[in-house]
Design an enzyme around this catalytic site. Sequence first.
Site, PDB file in Angstrom:
ATOM      1  N   ARG A 135     -44.569   0.878  28.181  1.00 34.63           N
ATOM      2  CA  ARG A 135     -44.734   1.813  27.080  1.00 34.63           C
ATOM      3  C   ARG A 135     -43.424   2.540  26.821  1.00 34.63           C
ATOM      4  O   ARG A 135     -42.718   2.935  27.745  1.00 34.63           O
ATOM      5  CB  ARG A 135     -45.837   2.846  27.385  1.00 34.63           C
ATOM      6  N   GLU A 138     -43.073   3.923  17.404  1.00 31.94           N
ATOM      7  CA  GLU A 138     -43.344   2.624  16.816  1.00 31.94           C
ATOM      8  C   GLU A 138     -44.156   2.801  15.538  1.00 31.94           C
ATOM      9  O   GLU A 138     -44.916   3.769  15.415  1.00 31.94           O
ATOM     10  CB  GLU A 138     -44.093   1.739  17.818  1.00 31.94           C
ATOM     11  N   HIS A 180     -42.415  -4.970  19.973  1.00 37.66           N
ATOM     12  CA  HIS A 180     -43.718  -4.895  20.644  1.00 37.66           C
ATOM     13  C   HIS A 180     -44.551  -6.158  20.410  1.00 37.66           C
ATOM     14  O   HIS A 180     -45.668  -6.122  19.889  1.00 37.66           O
ATOM     15  CB  HIS A 180     -44.507  -3.667  20.186  1.00 37.66           C
TER      16      HIS A 180
END
Length: 324
Positions: free
Chosen positions: A235, A264, A286
């Site tokens: 993360r 993000e 991601h």
Amino acid sequence: MTEKVVFLDDDGLAASTQLKRPGFEHQWQQYAYTQPDQVLEHLKDATVALTCSVPLREEHLRQLPKLKMISLALTGRDIVDVDYCEAHGIQVSSVPGYAANTVAEHSLAMILELFRRPAAFTRLMRQVRDGQAPFKNIYFDHRIRDVRGRQLAIIGSGPIAIRLAELARHLGMQVLFEDRGGKRQGADVRPLNELLKSCDVLSINCPLTPQTYNLIDADQLALMKPDALVINTGRGGVVNEAALIDALKGNRLGGVALDVVEHEPLHPSNPLFQLLDRDDFILNPHIAWSSEDAMQQLMDSAVDNITHFINGQAELPVKRTQSA
């Protein structure tokens, strides 16, 4: 009774994903995406909601009296007000651990690239082809190192961390785990500062919590070897990004690979973009979780959860899970 199942956001699925249907009598409706102001309209009369990333909050849920189940196609349960669901008998199911192998493989691919540099040498060959770099008999433009014998330190103890450790050991790496503040014991467990000083690769595979936010800051990075790697497929926010940029620019790290960032989706204004021309830096949007194989397993399991619930498992309690 015919159940009404509504899939709120199928635009996140790969083109190769085959979406099966639940194994009971039902009406099926799906949307490319559902905006917050469309949630009530799209879920009108729905008994089951299937969502990848569309949040379902109390202000929506209390206006959906027929809704009795929410199937999450991602493991992040934070997009649903689970406490409200628990109090009002709405089952929430997720697919924990579905991406354990694919994220672990992605982490390992990043490690191998930064040690072996095949993509960097391909970019160099393009420059040679285009006359931007000299033609030579042999090239030593990028440092190449073996992975075997290197020490991998993992922050995390969930399915992804365990799978990465398994893969790395097959390559001859020594794998050690951070002790998570003394909560984890064993011969392969060390305190964080000890690991930072000794590791060749630091891999972040833990959730973002108040305890892990900026866990790796400037002081921690300063403990690491100047040729060590930092890999984050866990993360964003676990590693302080400003400190990471300074360390890499100052040649105090051997390489950095990120699949996750604190804010993000990645925006071009993010300071990390200033590192993109470096061959010792990898930035992905991601996507470590999203292999075709993992996505198919994900959707199959999300639909299976619906079938299992409707076919008689309505008494199951709301499960709270968190992958690490």
